[in-house]
Design a protein around this motif. Structure first.
Motif, mmCIF file in Angstrom:
data_model
loop_
_atom_site.group_PDB
_atom_site.id
_atom_site.type_symbol
_atom_site.label_atom_id
_atom_site.label_comp_id
_atom_site.label_asym_id
_atom_site.label_seq_id
_atom_site.Cartn_x
_atom_site.Cartn_y
_atom_site.Cartn_z
ATOM 1 N N LEU A 1 0.821 -1.211 0.000
ATOM 2 C CA LEU A 1 0.000 0.000 0.000
ATOM 3 C C LEU A 1 0.855 1.260 0.000
ATOM 4 C CD1 LEU A 1 -3.088 0.675 0.138
ATOM 5 C CD2 LEU A 1 -2.763 0.993 2.603
ATOM 6 N N SER A 2 2.063 1.170 0.578
ATOM 7 C CA SER A 2 2.928 2.348 0.658
ATOM 8 C C SER A 2 3.440 2.798 -0.706
ATOM 9 C CB SER A 2 4.114 2.058 1.581
ATOM 10 O OG SER A 2 4.976 1.089 1.010
ATOM 11 N N THR B 1 1.412 3.073 -3.321
ATOM 12 C CA THR B 1 0.226 3.514 -4.064
ATOM 13 C C THR B 1 -0.260 4.851 -3.541
ATOM 14 O OG1 THR B 1 -1.395 2.461 -2.576
ATOM 15 C CG2 THR B 1 -0.422 1.082 -4.298
ATOM 16 N N THR C 1 -7.068 3.603 -6.897
ATOM 17 C CA THR C 1 -5.700 3.393 -6.449
ATOM 18 C C THR C 1 -4.759 3.219 -7.634
ATOM 19 O OG1 THR C 1 -6.490 2.347 -4.417
ATOM 20 C CG2 THR C 1 -4.203 1.925 -5.066
ATOM 21 N N ASN D 1 5.680 8.260 -2.243
ATOM 22 C CA ASN D 1 5.266 8.466 -0.847
ATOM 23 C C ASN D 1 6.474 8.565 0.081
ATOM 24 O OD1 ASN D 1 2.507 8.405 -1.456
ATOM 25 N ND2 ASN D 1 2.441 6.174 -1.335
ATOM 26 N N GLY E 1 -1.890 5.661 1.319
ATOM 27 C CA GLY E 1 -0.585 5.334 0.773
ATOM 28 C C GLY E 1 0.541 6.021 1.540
#
Length: 294
Positions: A36-37, A39, A47, A54, A261
Motif C-alpha cells: 500500500l505504501s 500507491t 488506487t 510516498n 498510501g
C-alpha cells in the motif's frame, strides 16, 4: 522411517496454530501495508501505483523533525522510567517498615484504565482549574494560570511525565522480581566481609539485573515509541505540532487526511526503526549470554 515421518507431521500440527497466527495477524498486514505504501490509495479516487513517491514526500517534508522529536520523546521517557523503576524496586526490596503498603501503592497507575488516567492528568494540567497550576500560584511560583498543554515546551514534557506515571509500575515490578531472584547468599557473604549497602548494590545487585534492565528497556522502548493514547488524548499532537510523534503523524495522514498510501509509507518506516531496535537488543542479549562484554 514411518515413526520419524509421523513425528514430523505431529510437530507441524503443533506448530500450525502459531504459523497461522503469525501469517494472518502479522505477516499479511505487514505485506499489505508495504504494498500500500507504493500507491496513492485514498477514499476519493482509484488506487494507482506511484512507486517511491510516498517515501520521497516523507523525507522532503517536516517529517524529519517528527522523527527527531519521537526519538527525543522516547529517550527521555524510557530513561526516566528505568531510573525511577530501578530506584523504586530497590526500595521495595529493602527491609523497610511498610514495605507491603508501598508495593500496593505502586499499582494504581497500572490498574486504572489508561484513558481515565490520561484524562485525570489532563485536568491537572488545565490552566484554569488544574491542581498543578493552582499549587504553583498558591506558593507564589506562578503569577497567573499556567496552561501546560497550550505551550509547546511544557506540553512536550507534560506528555512525558504522563507516560512515565503510567509506565513506572511495570518497570518497578519487573525489576523487583529480578532483584528477588538474586541468591541471598551473595549478600550475606558481602555483609560478612564488611561491605556496605551501596557497595553491595554496585557489585552484586546492579551487575545481576543488567540483563533484566536491557529486556525491560527494550519492551518499554517499543511501547513508548508506539505510544498513541497519551499524546492524542492530551494534545492531539499540538500545540503547533510540538508533541507530534511518528505514530501521531501516521494516524493524521492515513486516517485524518485519508491518504492511506502516504500513511502506509510512514508505518513502514516505523516498522524499520523498531526492527533495528530489536536487532540491537538480540545482539546485546546474545553477547551477555555468551559472556562477551565487548
Amino acid at each position: 522411517m514411518g515413526v520419524q515421518r509421523s513425528t514430523v507431521i505431529f510437530a507441524w500440527l503443533l506448530l500450525f496454530p502459531a504459523v497461522l497466527y503469525v501469517t494472518v495477524i502479522v505477516a499479511y498486514p505487514l505485506l499489505d501495508t508495504f504494498i500500500l505504501s507504493f500507491t496513492d490509495a485514498s477514499l476519493k479516487k482509484t488506487t494507482n501505483w506511484v512507486g517511491w513517491v510516498n517515501y520521497g514526500k516523507i523525507f522532503n517534508s517536516t517529517f524529519a523533525e517528527v522523527i527527531i522529536r519521537t526519538f527525543i520523546w522516547t529517550f527521555f521517557s524510557v530513561s526516566i522510567k528505568m531510573i525511577i523503576g530501578v530506584f523504586g524496586a530497590t526500595m521495595l526490596n529493602s527491609a523497610v517498615p511498610g514495605r507491603a503498603l508501598f508495593r500496593v501503592l505502586t499499582m494504581p497507575p497500572w490498574i486504572v484504565p489508561m484513558a481515565i488516567g490520561i484524562f485525570m492528568w489532563g485536568w491537572m494540567y488545565n490552566g484554569q482549574f488544574g491542581m498543578i497550576s493552582g499549587m504553583l500560584q498558591r506558593f507564589g511560583l506562578a503569577s497567573g494560570p499556567v496552561a501546560f498543554l497550550a505551550e509547546g515546551s511544557t506540553a512536550f514534557w507534560a506528555t512525558i511525565i504522563t507516560d512515565v506515571w503510567i509506565g513506572v509500575p511495570m518497570v518497578t515490578l519487573y525489576m523487583l522480581a529480578a532483584m528477588q531472584a538474586i541468591p541471598q547468599d551473595l549478600y550475606e557473604a558481602a555483609w560478612t566481609d564488611g561491605a556496605g549497602r551501596f557497595y553491595r548494590f554496585r557489585r552484586i545487585t546492579l551487575p545481576l539485573i543488567v540483563p533484566s534492565m536491557i529486556t525491560m528497556s527494550m519492551l518499554s522502548l517499543i511501547a513508548t515509541f508506539n505510544s498513541f493514547d497519551i499524546i492524542w488524548i492530551l494534545t492531539r499532537g499540538g500545540p503547533s505540532g510540538e508533541t507530534t510523534t511518528m505514530i501521531i503523524d501516521t494516524y493524521r495522514t492515513a486516517i485524518g487526511s485519508n491518504k492511506y498510501g502516504e500513511g502506509a509509507a510512514r508505518a513502514v518506516l516505523i516498522c524499520i526503526f523498531l526492527s533495528i531496535f530489536c536487532v540491537c537488543y538480540f545482539r546485546i542479549t546474545s553477547r551477555l549470554a555468551s559472556g562477551d562484554k565487548r
